[in-house]
Scaffold this active site. Structure first.
Site, PDB file in Angstrom:
ATOM      1  N   LYS A 140       0.853  -1.191   0.000  1.00 16.09           N
ATOM      2  CA  LYS A 140       0.000   0.000   0.000  1.00 16.09           C
ATOM      3  C   LYS A 140       0.883   1.233   0.000  1.00 16.09           C
ATOM      4  CE  LYS A 140      -2.269   1.501   3.706  1.00 16.09           C
ATOM      5  NZ  LYS A 140      -1.816   2.933   3.801  1.00 16.09           N
ATOM      6  N   GLU A 207      -9.258   7.786   3.809  1.00 15.15           N
ATOM      7  CA  GLU A 207      -9.114   8.152   5.217  1.00 15.15           C
ATOM      8  C   GLU A 207      -9.564   9.581   5.472  1.00 15.15           C
ATOM      9  OE1 GLU A 207      -5.817   8.215   8.867  1.00 15.15           O
ATOM     10  OE2 GLU A 207      -5.302   7.339   6.930  1.00 15.15           O
TER      11      GLU A 207
END
Length: 359
Positions: A140, A207
């Site tokens: 990631k 996020e």
């Protein structure tokens, strides 16, 4: 109060109480294809951070779809103020044991700060290290259009990539703190989501962005979205497990809901191993067996902590000094106690006799 082993306690909350853990996946290896299939079928994807072998086994057994070795380990494991100090060696060191413990979950490793930003070559090389040395299933990295070239090159090397948009912790200095992103740049984040999909990312973490924006992104792109502080409209959810269990007190994100608070004050802790744990279970059982009989009679001298256990579970108890009256006919000495209507059990610990349960 139910007292069980820490392993059982945490396992119970991860598997049964956490809203975003999908049951029934134990024994099935989760892959990039699994993620895509779950999005198409409308099934929610569960993800938790993990940094060690034992916790990986626990989460894997609970059926968590994916384990993320996040660079958040800099905060919750290594004690750094931010994630910028985390190195490739740190990530490899923590990814490898998680990979050994997770048999079914998809293991994703974060690429730390400056391991991919400087060049495409660095990005591919370091992603390869996380796969080869750390045994991750995917990597990631943070960023949108600015890292699409790196994403494309890593994917071309045969390494699955999960992207990360919104509040990207490695850019915390540029953001000026942990602030919700997307209020004034919603279109930019949406366009970034489209670009990272085109570059070949198999999923994207969203996020700290507005819930409406996260839902729109989830409906617009075909790859799964994993939310953290981005509302319920994402295809899955991820949490730092220390936040979920209230194990980290230095900083608590506003969006975090504690599913179980293990941050207990020292004076509230009672040993619960071996016979101590058995006593807790016994006391809870006998005081609930028959209506109206909820009192335990202690024949002293005994262990004071057992009376504390009774106070913890909120049940009454009586006591009788057995040592002082040793060898005498107890029926003639404490008729009130022995015939106490509410008495359900006696506990004798140091006079050569064990517990007995009364009818």
């Amino acid at each position: 109060m139910h007292v069980v082993s820490t392993r059982t306690y945490v396992h119970f909350f991860i598997a049964g109480r956490s809203r975003f853990v999908r049951r029934g996946t134990v024994g099935m290896k989760n892959t990039v294809a699994t993620f895509q299939e779950m999005k198409q079928k409308g099934k929610k994807i569960s993800m938790l951070t993990c940094y060690d072998y034992s916790t990986a086994k626990l989460m894997d057994e609970a059926g968590v779809n994916s384990l993320l070795i996040g660079d958040s380990l800099g905060n919750v494991i290594l004690g750094y103020e931010d994630t910028l100090s985390v190195t490739m060696e740190d990530m490899i060191h923590h990814t490898a044991p998680v990979a050994r413990g997770a048999k079914n979950a998809l293991v994703i490793a974060d690429m730390p700060f400056m391991s991919y930003q400087a060049s495409v070559y660095d990005a591919v090389t370091n992603a390869g290290r996380l796969m080869k040395e750390g045994r991750a299933n995917a990597v990631k990295l943070e960023g949108g259009a600015a890292v699409c070239e790196q994403i494309r090159a890593i994917v071309d090397a045969g390494i699955p990539v999960c992207a990360h948009l919104g509040l990207t912790p490695q850019s915390i200095n540029a953001f000026g703190g942990h602030k919700v992103q997307g209020k004034s740049a919603a279109r930019e984040i949406l366009e970034d989501a489209k670009r990272i999909e085109e570059a070949g990312a198999f999923a994207v973490v969203l996020e700290c962005i507005p819930a409406d924006l996260a839902r729109k992104i989830s409906e617009t792109i075909s790859i799964p979205t994993i939310g953290i502080g981005a509302g319920p409209g994402c295809d899955g959810q991820v949490l730092v497990y220390q936040d979920m269990l209230a194990l980290f007190s230095d900083f608590k994100p506003k969006f975090v809901k504690n599913f179980v608070d293990i941050d207990i004050k020292p004076e509230g802790i009672i040993p619960t191993v071996g016979s101590m744990q058995a006593c807790f279970a016994a006391f809870m059982a006998v005081t609930e067996c028959k209506k109206g009989k909820d009192t335990v009679l202690f024949i002293d001298p005994g262990f004071p902590v057992q009376k504390t256990q009774m106070q913890v579970i909120g049940k009454p108890f009586e006591s009788f000094d057995g040592a002082k009256n040793y060898g005498r006919n107890w029926k003639n000495i404490f008729p009130r106690e022995i015939s106490l209507p509410s008495c359900t059990a006696t506990r004798i610990t140091r006079l050569g006799y064990v517990s007995r349960t009364r009818n």
